[in-house]
Write a protein that holds these residues in place. Structure first.
Motif, short mmCIF file in Angstrom:
data_model
loop_
_atom_site.label_atom_id
_atom_site.label_comp_id
_atom_site.label_asym_id
_atom_site.label_seq_id
_atom_site.Cartn_x
_atom_site.Cartn_y
_atom_site.Cartn_z
N ASN A 30 0.76 -1.29 0.15
CA ASN A 30 0.04 0.26 0.06
C ASN A 30 0.68 1.31 -0.09
OD1 ASN A 30 -2.89 1.14 0.29
ND2 ASN A 30 -1.69 1.90 2.04
N LYS A 31 2.07 1.30 0.70
CA LYS A 31 2.77 2.26 0.84
C LYS A 31 3.68 2.51 -0.51
CE LYS A 31 6.69 4.29 3.39
NZ LYS A 31 7.75 3.99 4.50
N ARG A 32 4.04 1.48 -1.24
CA ARG A 32 4.58 1.66 -2.41
C ARG A 32 3.55 1.88 -3.56
NH1 ARG A 32 6.71 -3.79 -4.40
NH2 ARG A 32 4.58 -3.73 -5.61
N SER A 33 2.48 1.28 -3.65
CA SER A 33 1.85 1.32 -5.16
C SER A 33 0.39 1.68 -4.83
CB SER A 33 1.68 -0.09 -5.59
OG SER A 33 2.84 -0.42 -5.76
N GLY A 34 -0.16 2.12 -3.40
CA GLY A 34 -1.50 2.44 -3.22
C GLY A 34 -1.97 3.64 -3.82
N HIS A 35 -1.35 4.49 -4.48
CA HIS A 35 -1.58 5.69 -5.05
C HIS A 35 -1.89 5.33 -6.48
CE1 HIS A 35 2.75 5.47 -5.65
NE2 HIS A 35 2.66 6.29 -6.89
N LEU A 36 -1.32 4.13 -7.05
CA LEU A 36 -1.69 4.03 -8.46
C LEU A 36 -2.95 3.37 -8.86
CD1 LEU A 36 1.91 2.08 -9.19
CD2 LEU A 36 1.36 4.46 -9.52
N PHE A 39 -3.98 -0.42 -8.33
CA PHE A 39 -3.45 -1.04 -7.10
C PHE A 39 -4.55 -1.90 -6.49
CE2 PHE A 39 -3.27 -0.83 -2.56
CZ PHE A 39 -2.34 -1.42 -2.47
N GLN A 40 -6.03 -1.78 -6.89
CA GLN A 40 -6.95 -2.62 -6.08
C GLN A 40 -6.77 -3.99 -7.04
OE1 GLN A 40 -8.76 -1.99 -3.69
NE2 GLN A 40 -9.17 -4.09 -3.80
N GLU A 42 -4.12 -5.46 -8.31
CA GLU A 42 -2.76 -5.84 -7.50
C GLU A 42 -3.22 -6.78 -6.30
OE1 GLU A 42 1.64 -4.86 -6.06
OE2 GLU A 42 0.38 -3.51 -6.92
N LEU A 43 -3.92 -5.98 -5.38
CA LEU A 43 -4.45 -6.74 -4.27
C LEU A 43 -5.06 -7.98 -4.59
CD1 LEU A 43 -5.44 -3.50 -2.00
CD2 LEU A 43 -3.20 -5.14 -1.85
N THR A 44 -6.15 -7.85 -5.28
CA THR A 44 -6.88 -8.95 -5.68
C THR A 44 -5.98 -10.10 -6.30
OG1 THR A 44 -7.84 -8.21 -7.71
CG2 THR A 44 -9.05 -7.66 -5.82
N GLU A 45 -5.11 -9.89 -7.21
CA GLU A 45 -4.20 -11.01 -7.73
C GLU A 45 -3.50 -11.47 -6.60
OE1 GLU A 45 -2.23 -9.02 -10.95
OE2 GLU A 45 -4.24 -8.77 -11.93
N GLN A 112 -2.04 -13.88 -20.57
CA GLN A 112 -2.32 -13.28 -19.51
C GLN A 112 -1.27 -13.01 -18.57
OE1 GLN A 112 -6.05 -14.87 -17.42
NE2 GLN A 112 -6.30 -13.09 -16.35
N ALA A 113 -1.15 -12.03 -17.71
CA ALA A 113 -0.18 -11.79 -16.77
C ALA A 113 -0.68 -11.29 -15.54
CB ALA A 113 0.97 -10.73 -17.21
N VAL A 114 -0.54 -11.98 -14.33
CA VAL A 114 -1.08 -11.53 -12.98
C VAL A 114 0.06 -11.56 -12.00
CG1 VAL A 114 -3.44 -12.03 -13.60
CG2 VAL A 114 -1.88 -13.94 -12.45
N PHE A 115 -0.15 -11.16 -10.85
CA PHE A 115 0.59 -11.38 -9.71
C PHE A 115 0.73 -12.92 -9.16
CE2 PHE A 115 0.57 -6.50 -10.00
CZ PHE A 115 1.65 -6.41 -9.91
#
Length: 435
Positions: A30-36, A39-40, A42-45, A112-115
């Motif tokens: 969240n600190k690194r990417s929360g402003h992007l 970001f949501q 990324e979290l779900t992945e 497809q690319a995901v985290f």
């Protein structure tokens, strides 16, 4: 016929430790990417719930970051061209951005690319249910205990490709042998870059009957087709034909400050000299720009679509997926992550493939075998500090004969080590034929 591999239950202490770390990891994300904006996604992945898969029965590649994604590129390309659906998982944002830049537009239905999800069994089971992979192909180094266990339990073959293991990393794995041995045992095959890597895995307990030396796919490297055309256009548009151009590539802190401080006098004294700086991590782009301003260097930025002009001393290549282009504009390169501590270095084969004389620092253990071969043949220059780096870069820019001598040796080494991609494909196909 694929030989079944054992699977081992991951130790309780590992899962307990991961559960404790997970909130901290989420906070750091969240600190690194929360402003992007994404970001949501990324979290779900990373943490679920997972969105429906574009394809099932995929060929699943896991590539940690940019370097591993680049290594996987020719293998991924091969299977996409065959019409097979491919999934790439990454650990870093830069790795995922690179994967999408390579394949998303050209293969919108198949790719497809995901985290990669956090290494917890319920998440990984749900992820595997979602994509139902035919095979898992891990690139180079990253091994996760629960990931390997969950895949092994399903009877899905999993191969470690282009595998490299430094002496330092091997010592680290040896300290956790109760975790390391099960992970290695659950791999169906390890395709090692070199004999030293194979022996280190054997020392950690992996059977030599489940490994082979197939070389390094990175030697089969070629610049993307668009690079030469785009570089020629920029040389004309920006009037670069007479400029002496160096690139500081994949740099880490504090390399930019150290190198630019040493290069400042030369950049100010010679208007034909130009330094392109390509920081490794996008979150540092603004930081590096501030360094150039503090040093009083006339700087243009790629992110602002600014053109290089006659007064430009530094060009900050603050973009993603264009490193090949900056190499193609240059005569000499410093490959970063090799003077910082602890360092480790980055891929020297990209500049070599484009005929760029290459300098790097002493801390290159991530590419030890590759670099050592080039060092023995005087095909790259190793420096101890920023002062030596500055001296070597400027000397190579001035001495065309020395540059050509280095590049002749480098090209010979590059060509003599090619063929690993085909050997990897043959190995993968043996396992695919049995699923």
């Amino acid at each position: 016929m694929i030989q079944p591999v054992p699977f081992f239950k991951t130790p309780f202490w590992y899962n307990w430790l991961l559960a404790c770390i997970k909130p901290i990891y989420r906070w750091r994300l969240n600190k690194r990417s929360g402003h992007l904006a994404d970001f949501q996604d990324e979290l779900t992945e990373r943490f679920g719930p997972f969105q429906p898969a574009k394809n099932r029965q995929v060929i699943w590649f896991h590539a940690v970051s940019v370097g591993e994604t680049n290594a996987a590129q020719p293998l991924v390309e091969h299977y996409l061209q065959q019409g097979q659906p491919v999934l790439i998982t990454n650990t870093t944002r830069t790795g995922q951005a690179r994967a999408k830049a390579l394949f998303a537009q050209r293969y919108p239905e198949l790719f497809q690319a995901v985290f990669l999800p956090v290494d917890q069994q319920p998440l990984l089971d749900a992820f595997i249910d979602c994509y139902q992979p035919k095979i898992l192909l891990l690139m180079e180094t990253e091994l996760w205990p629960n990931l390997l266990q969950c895949v092994a339990q399903r009877g899905i073959p999993q191969l470690l490709l282009n595998a490299r293991l430094s002496e330092k990393s091997a010592k680290g794995y040896a300290k956790l042998k109760r975790l390391t041995y099960p992970m290695l045992s659950q791999l169906n095959w390890i395709a090692a870059q070199d004999q030293a890597t194979l022996q280190r895995f054997a020392d950690l307990g992996k059977s030599v009957s489940e490994m082979s030396v197939v070389g390094n796919v990175k030697f089969d490297i070629t610049a993307p087709d668009w690079v030469v055309t785009k570089a020629a256009q920029l040389k004309q548009d920006w009037q670069l034909s007479h400029r002496k151009i160096m690139v500081l590539a994949s740099t880490h802190a504090p390399e930019e400050l150290q190198l630019l401080t040493e290069l400042k006098a030369a950049l100010q004294a010679d208007q034909n000299l130009l330094c392109i700086v390509v920081p490794r991590h996008p979150e540092r782009f603004d930081e590096v720009f501030q360094i150039t301003q503090q040093l009083g260097l006339n700087t243009k930025r790629r992110s602002l679509q600014q053109a290089i002009d006659a007064n430009t001393q530094v060009y900050l290549a603050d973009s993603m997926g264009e490193l090949w282009l900056w190499y193609a504009l240059s005569q000499v390169a410093y490959v970063g992550g090799s003077l910082n501590e602890p360092g480790g270095g980055h891929n020297i084969l990209e500049p070599v493939a484009l005929g760029v004389a290459t300098v790097l620092g002493k801390n290159y253990f991530n590419f030890q075998v590759i670099v050592d071969e080039f060092v023995k043949q005087d095909a790259v220059n190793i420096v101890q500090d920023a002062v030596q780096a500055q001296e070597q870069l400027l000397a190579l820019l001035e001495n065309t004969d020395q540059r050509q001598h280095m590049l002749q040796h480098a090209t010979t080494i590059l060509h003599s080590n090619q063929g690993s991609v085909l050997r990897h494909i043959q190995l993968i196909d043996q396992f695919l034929a049995s699923v």
